[in-house]
Design a protein around this motif. Structure first.
Motif, short mmCIF file in Angstrom:
data_model
loop_
_atom_site.label_atom_id
_atom_site.label_comp_id
_atom_site.label_asym_id
_atom_site.label_seq_id
_atom_site.Cartn_x
_atom_site.Cartn_y
_atom_site.Cartn_z
N PHE A 96 32.51 34.91 31.60
CA PHE A 96 33.54 34.33 32.54
C PHE A 96 33.75 32.87 31.82
O PHE A 96 34.96 32.56 32.11
N LEU B 105 36.47 33.73 29.41
CA LEU B 105 37.61 33.96 29.84
C LEU B 105 38.32 32.78 30.56
O LEU B 105 39.81 32.59 30.42
N SER B 106 37.58 31.87 31.07
CA SER B 106 38.18 30.36 31.72
C SER B 106 38.69 29.57 30.37
O SER B 106 39.80 29.04 30.56
N SER C 61 41.88 31.26 29.16
CA SER C 61 43.10 30.98 30.09
C SER C 61 43.48 29.63 29.86
O SER C 61 44.86 29.33 30.18
N TRP D 179 34.41 32.84 40.47
CA TRP D 179 35.21 33.65 39.93
C TRP D 179 35.69 34.78 40.76
O TRP D 179 36.67 35.46 40.48
N GLU E 53 35.46 40.53 41.29
CA GLU E 53 36.20 41.52 41.05
C GLU E 53 35.84 41.90 39.42
O GLU E 53 35.40 40.94 38.92
N LYS F 9 36.84 41.86 35.74
CA LYS F 9 37.75 41.51 34.99
C LYS F 9 37.50 41.87 33.46
O LYS F 9 36.29 42.57 32.99
N HIS G 21 43.77 43.08 26.99
CA HIS G 21 44.74 43.68 27.67
C HIS G 21 45.32 44.90 26.79
O HIS G 21 45.39 44.41 25.85
N GLY H 54 34.75 45.50 29.94
CA GLY H 54 35.00 44.65 31.13
C GLY H 54 33.74 44.15 31.60
O GLY H 54 32.76 44.61 31.11
N ASP I 187 31.65 42.00 35.34
CA ASP I 187 31.73 41.71 36.91
C ASP I 187 30.30 40.76 37.03
O ASP I 187 29.36 40.74 35.97
#
Length: 289
Positions: free
Chosen positions: A44, A47-48, A51, A111, A114, A116, A120, A208, A210
């Motif tokens: 996470f 990912l942040s 982003s 977060w 879900e 993630k 992609h 992935g 969670d």
């Protein structure tokens, strides 16, 4: 061969996390359950950062070192004070479990729950002879095996690695010789955090992630530690690869629903028939006391 190759790739990640747990457990006898929370948190963080437009290599390194830092904080703020007060293993376990719960709840609040992904689209596929592997699988296997090799090379040939082995063997005598036990404990927790964070990112990039996946991954790593041998650092790594291959065979010839059942049945068999693990020896009763 394809199933065997998939099992080795999966086993490499299990072995890396098993080594992370054993690096703390063997010298300190601390059940570092908070590693599961660190394992869940690291993807996470990556990912942040991604982003926010930060390049992915920097995101990965920042997340991995954050995992190492959090693990050191667990020692500094929790286990070291408990150890100075003479707390038993049970109290260390409960407090570490509390840290894990707090981390998971924070992840869910920030977060969400879900699933993630870090990548992609369809991953690139490479075929060698009759074996087909994705880019994520190749990266996971290469990075995991490289880190395992580097760790054992450091453990065998460096002066600090020698001190670390002495800490695992007899911390009291090592302290009497004037070595800094506190520094070595911090080193153990830091290495554990770095290895667990790397394993988490490799798995997250492939499958992935969670907030609740960390505990299942750590429990599998603990099984590898027990099967491989609690008094050895190489044993958990070997058991991790064996578990990966076994679980891949179960999925291919049976069903994924049987993976955990067979894994824990194997654990029970080892506890009854060979409690010292694959690489271990029986101690005299007075030595176990």
């Amino acid at each position: 061969m394809q199933v065997f190759a998939n099992g080795l790739v999966s086993g490499a990640s299990i072995a890396l996390l098993a080594l992370a747990f054993a690096v703390v457990y063997q010298p300190t006898r601390v059940f570092h359950i908070a590693l599961a929370g660190i394992y869940s948190l690291v993807p996470f963080l990556a990912l942040s950062l991604g982003s926010a437009g930060i390049p992915w290599p920097i995101c990965a390194l920042a997340a991995i070192f954050s995992g190492g830092g959090l693990s050191v904080l667990c020692e500094s703020l929790n286990h070291a004070p408990l150890d100075r007060k003479g707390a038993g293993p049970g109290l260390h376990l409960v407090s570490s479990l509390g840290i894990f719960i707090v981390l998971v709840q924070l992840i869910a609040m920030i977060w969400g729950n879900e699933v993630k992904v870090l990548r992609h689209g369809i991953d690139t596929v490479f075929t060698i002879s009759s074996i087909t592997l994705t880019r994520a699988q190749i990266i996971a296997a290469a990075v995991s095996c490289s880190l395992l090799f580097i760790f054992f090379f450091w453990l065998r040939f460096s002066k600090l690695g020698l001190q670390f082995r002495a800490l695992a063997d007899n911390p009291t005598q090592l302290a009497l010789f004037g070595y800094n036990i506190r520094r070595l404990r911090f080193l153990a927790f830091g290495i554990a955090g770095l290895l667990a964070a790397t394993s988490s990112l490799l798995v997250a990039f492939d499958l992935g992630f969670d907030p609740h996946g960390g505990l299942n991954a750590l429990l599998l790593a603990i099984v590898a530690v027990i099967i491989g041998g609690r008094e050895s650092l190489f044993g958990p790594v070997l058991a991790g690869f064996l578990l990966g291959v076994m679980r891949a065979q179960i999925v291919w010839y049976g069903s994924a629903r049987w993976q955990d059942t067979v894994t824990y049945l194997l654990l029970v068999l080892f506890l009854f028939l060979r409690p010292q693990g694959l690489i271990g020896k029986k101690n005299r009763l007075e030595a176990q006391a």
